[in-house]
Design a protein around this motif. Structure first.
Motif, PDB file in Angstrom:
ATOM      1  N   UNK A  65       0.690  -1.107   0.102  1.00  0.00           N
ATOM      2  CA  UNK A  65       0.003  -0.063   0.004  1.00  0.00           C
ATOM      3  C   UNK A  65       0.799   1.308   0.206  1.00  0.00           C
ATOM      4  N   UNK A  66       1.973   1.352   0.719  1.00  0.00           N
ATOM      5  CA  UNK A  66       3.088   2.277   0.673  1.00  0.00           C
ATOM      6  C   UNK A  66       3.596   2.490  -0.680  1.00  0.00           C
ATOM      7  N   UNK A  67       4.108   1.558  -1.267  1.00  0.00           N
ATOM      8  CA  UNK A  67       4.588   1.381  -2.398  1.00  0.00           C
ATOM      9  C   UNK A  67       3.700   2.062  -3.580  1.00  0.00           C
ATOM     10  N   UNK A  68       2.350   1.923  -3.369  1.00  0.00           N
ATOM     11  CA  UNK A  68       1.351   2.624  -4.364  1.00  0.00           C
ATOM     12  C   UNK A  68       1.560   4.022  -4.354  1.00  0.00           C
TER      13      UNK A  68
ATOM     14  N   UNK B  91       3.966  12.791  11.025  1.00  0.00           N
ATOM     15  CA  UNK B  91       3.923  12.838   9.606  1.00  0.00           C
ATOM     16  C   UNK B  91       4.182  11.319   9.138  1.00  0.00           C
ATOM     17  N   UNK B  92       4.953  10.477   9.585  1.00  0.00           N
ATOM     18  CA  UNK B  92       5.214   9.306   9.096  1.00  0.00           C
ATOM     19  C   UNK B  92       3.790   8.529   9.507  1.00  0.00           C
ATOM     20  N   UNK B  93       3.320   8.549  10.810  1.00  0.00           N
ATOM     21  CA  UNK B  93       2.331   7.927  11.081  1.00  0.00           C
ATOM     22  C   UNK B  93       0.940   8.197  10.112  1.00  0.00           C
ATOM     23  N   UNK B  94       0.642   9.470   9.825  1.00  0.00           N
ATOM     24  CA  UNK B  94      -0.412   9.989   9.157  1.00  0.00           C
ATOM     25  C   UNK B  94      -0.097   9.532   7.788  1.00  0.00           C
ATOM     26  N   UNK B  95       0.956   9.628   7.284  1.00  0.00           N
ATOM     27  CA  UNK B  95       1.047   9.323   5.873  1.00  0.00           C
ATOM     28  C   UNK B  95       0.750   7.524   5.601  1.00  0.00           C
ATOM     29  N   UNK B  96       1.167   6.701   6.653  1.00  0.00           N
ATOM     30  CA  UNK B  96       0.971   5.261   6.723  1.00  0.00           C
ATOM     31  C   UNK B  96      -0.718   5.151   6.766  1.00  0.00           C
ATOM     32  N   UNK B  97      -1.362   5.634   7.638  1.00  0.00           N
ATOM     33  CA  UNK B  97      -2.719   5.378   7.796  1.00  0.00           C
ATOM     34  C   UNK B  97      -3.507   5.891   6.536  1.00  0.00           C
ATOM     35  N   UNK B  98      -3.119   7.067   5.991  1.00  0.00           N
ATOM     36  CA  UNK B  98      -3.627   7.569   4.938  1.00  0.00           C
ATOM     37  C   UNK B  98      -3.486   6.350   3.349  1.00  0.00           C
ATOM     38  N   UNK B  99      -2.337   6.076   3.550  1.00  0.00           N
ATOM     39  CA  UNK B  99      -1.873   4.938   2.477  1.00  0.00           C
ATOM     40  C   UNK B  99      -2.723   3.670   2.577  1.00  0.00           C
ATOM     41  N   UNK B 100      -3.303   3.275   3.689  1.00  0.00           N
ATOM     42  CA  UNK B 100      -4.298   2.185   3.910  1.00  0.00           C
ATOM     43  C   UNK B 100      -5.733   2.295   4.065  1.00  0.00           C
ATOM     44  N   UNK B 101      -6.013   3.818   4.166  1.00  0.00           N
ATOM     45  CA  UNK B 101      -7.363   4.090   4.616  1.00  0.00           C
ATOM     46  C   UNK B 101      -8.415   3.638   3.718  1.00  0.00           C
ATOM     47  N   UNK B 102      -8.249   3.437   2.406  1.00  0.00           N
ATOM     48  CA  UNK B 102      -9.151   2.926   1.776  1.00  0.00           C
ATOM     49  C   UNK B 102      -9.390   1.408   1.446  1.00  0.00           C
ATOM     50  N   UNK B 103      -8.361   0.681   2.315  1.00  0.00           N
ATOM     51  CA  UNK B 103      -8.338  -0.881   2.373  1.00  0.00           C
ATOM     52  C   UNK B 103      -8.895  -1.268   3.727  1.00  0.00           C
ATOM     53  N   UNK B 104      -8.785  -0.666   4.944  1.00  0.00           N
ATOM     54  CA  UNK B 104      -9.600  -1.085   6.100  1.00  0.00           C
ATOM     55  C   UNK B 104     -10.845  -0.673   6.057  1.00  0.00           C
TER      56      UNK B 104
ATOM     57  N   UNK C   1       4.803  14.225  -4.994  1.00  0.00           N
ATOM     58  CA  UNK C   1       3.600  13.295  -3.946  1.00  0.00           C
ATOM     59  C   UNK C   1       4.248  11.937  -3.873  1.00  0.00           C
ATOM     60  N   UNK C   2       4.715  11.317  -4.955  1.00  0.00           N
ATOM     61  CA  UNK C   2       5.714  10.036  -4.280  1.00  0.00           C
ATOM     62  C   UNK C   2       6.940  10.085  -3.623  1.00  0.00           C
ATOM     63  N   UNK C   3       7.304  10.996  -3.725  1.00  0.00           N
ATOM     64  CA  UNK C   3       8.672  11.518  -2.736  1.00  0.00           C
ATOM     65  C   UNK C   3       8.203  11.860  -1.279  1.00  0.00           C
ATOM     66  N   UNK C   4       7.098  12.223  -0.932  1.00  0.00           N
ATOM     67  CA  UNK C   4       6.547  12.281   0.303  1.00  0.00           C
ATOM     68  C   UNK C   4       6.376  11.281   0.858  1.00  0.00           C
ATOM     69  N   UNK C   5       6.141  10.103   0.091  1.00  0.00           N
ATOM     70  CA  UNK C   5       5.642   8.821   0.929  1.00  0.00           C
ATOM     71  C   UNK C   5       7.004   7.878   0.925  1.00  0.00           C
ATOM     72  N   UNK C   6       8.143   8.751   0.866  1.00  0.00           N
ATOM     73  CA  UNK C   6       9.440   7.880   0.986  1.00  0.00           C
ATOM     74  C   UNK C   6       9.596   7.672   2.481  1.00  0.00           C
ATOM     75  N   UNK C   7       8.783   6.676   3.290  1.00  0.00           N
ATOM     76  CA  UNK C   7       8.678   6.655   4.654  1.00  0.00           C
ATOM     77  C   UNK C   7       9.254   5.276   4.989  1.00  0.00           C
ATOM     78  N   UNK C   8       9.255   4.402   3.833  1.00  0.00           N
ATOM     79  CA  UNK C   8       9.731   3.059   4.392  1.00  0.00           C
ATOM     80  C   UNK C   8      11.136   2.533   3.761  1.00  0.00           C
ATOM     81  N   UNK C   9      12.018   2.235   4.323  1.00  0.00           N
ATOM     82  CA  UNK C   9      13.202   1.557   3.569  1.00  0.00           C
ATOM     83  C   UNK C   9      12.853   0.670   2.309  1.00  0.00           C
TER      84      UNK C   9
END
Length: 397
Positions: A115-118, A308-321, A126-134
């Motif tokens: 989900x984060x990779x999407x 910000x990392x927490x928020x972006x993580x939740x946003x990435x999965x929001x539509x899946x939960x 926008x993609x750079x902003x989600x560079x939150x996981x190795x």
């Protein structure tokens, strides 16, 4: 929204206390707040039950569900450690359950990576902003891509080409190891391999990461609270990225379930040298803030990055939960800070450990559970009055 500043947390808790006073305004037994704790893990269930009972000293009069009551219409809040055995469609508006349906989209490592990779793969800022996981690959599905990337790093720096492997569905450090030889890659289940962050920020020479407690009270709209009390979890031997130490779990892993078995007490003595509350291989975020300020690292900007990392993580999965008005959930977010003060998401844990092994555990985990109940509690209803109203409506048909 992500509620993470002190004033907002205070106002949220004040609102919860206000609701509790309203709930308690009626003395009708059928409108009391009733909780049920699934006791398949008795040692932890007692911690949660104790938290409910402690809140009786406040306005909310919580009572454990009596044995003579049964069915989903009885309790106001259900707390379980695994998938609750309930029919979600039958829940009433006042009932709250401490799990979201399909929360594994957030807590299972391969799902989280996908989900984060999407979002990470979106071109531009926008993609750079989600560079939150190795950089992460799921095996066996992405084995070829992993081998290609591993070979690139191997050509540049054989010894420093470090990766970490984790079973996709495990927790507490089970099955995790660091490697720089692709021959070590072996698996019998779905795993992820992740580029190892080999320059972590250190404290007295020890690697550490953060265990954050994040309460999600709504997925649609998104509403979450990061508790200001949490842990920094430390390794129990001084950090080195030398290839000779690559198999030493006490250097590279921060899980307290692993480091409690290390007889080396130097790290614990170092952390407690100025009177910090004993916490095994963990220290409080409050104490970490103090130590970082001594290193000329300002806490507030760092705390903003973490959230910000927490928020972006939740946003990435929001539509899946699955969003449900009856759901809330307490998650354990693990975040690593590198020497550039960049914050990396490591993983998200369902039902984070609430067991208490030392004074620090008691102080922090008890506060987290109590505040979770305060914020997540639903409205109170007079069950007898509701049953009578429903019976009257049925008789009018």
């Amino acid at each position: 929204s992500l509620a993470d500043d002190a004033s907002l947390d205070a106002s949220a808790l004040a609102a919860a206390a206000g609701r509790a006073q309203i709930f308690n305004a009626t003395n009708a037994p059928s409108s009391r707040l009733i909780f049920q704790v699934v006791r398949n893990r008795p040692e932890v269930a007692s911690i949660v039950a104790t938290a409910f009972m402690a809140l009786r000293e406040e306005a909310a009069s919580w009572t454990e569900m009596p044995g003579n009551l049964s069915g989903n219409q009885s309790w106001n809040m259900l707390w379980s450690w695994s998938k609750p055995k309930i029919n979600w469609a039958d829940l009433n508006v006042w009932q709250k359950v401490n799990h979201f349906q399909e929360a594994r989209q957030l807590t299972r490592k391969d799902n989280l990576k996908r989900h984060i990779a999407r979002f990470r793969n979106i071109p531009g800022k926008l993609g750079e902003a989600f560079n939150i996981m190795p950089l992460t690959y799921t095996l066996p599905g992405e084995y070829v891509q992993f081998c290609t990337e591993f070979a690139k790093g191997y050509d540049k720096d054989q010894a420093g080409n470090m990766w970490i492997m984790k079973p996709a569905g495990s927790s507490r450090g089970r099955g995790i190891f660091v490697f720089n030889d692709i021959g070590a890659v072996s698996y019998s289940e779905v795993v992820i391999v992740q580029r190892y962050v080999d320059r972590p920020l250190l404290l007295d020479g020890y690697k550490f990461d953060l265990r954050l407690y994040v309460l999600v009270t709504s997925m649609e709209p998104l509403e979450a609270f990061t508790h200001r009390q949490g842990f920094a979890r430390l390794s129990s031997e001084r950090y080195t990225n030398d290839s000779d130490s690559i198999s030493n779990r006490y250097i590279h892993l921060t899980n307290s379930s692993i480091n409690r078995h290390n007889p080396n007490g130097i790290q614990q003595e170092s952390m407690q040298k100025d009177g910090a509350l004993p916490g095994g291989s963990k220290i409080s975020l409050e104490y970490l803030e103090k130590r970082l300020k001594e290193m000329n690292i300002e806490w507030d900007p760092l705390w903003t990055k973490i959230n910000q990392v927490v928020l972006k993580t939740l946003y990435a999965v929001q539509g899946q939960v699955v969003a449900s008005p009856n759901s809330f959930e307490l998650f354990g977010f693990d975040v690593l800070i590198d020497t550039n003060l960049k914050c990396w998401l490591i993983e998200v844990n369902a039902s984070p450990s609430l067991s208490r092994e030392n004074q620090l555990d008691y102080r922090i985990k008890d506060a987290v559970v109590r505040d979770t109940i305060r914020l997540a509690a639903g409205p109170s209803f007079d069950r007898d009055a509701l049953a009578a109203a429903l019976a009257r409506r049925l008789s009018e048909r």
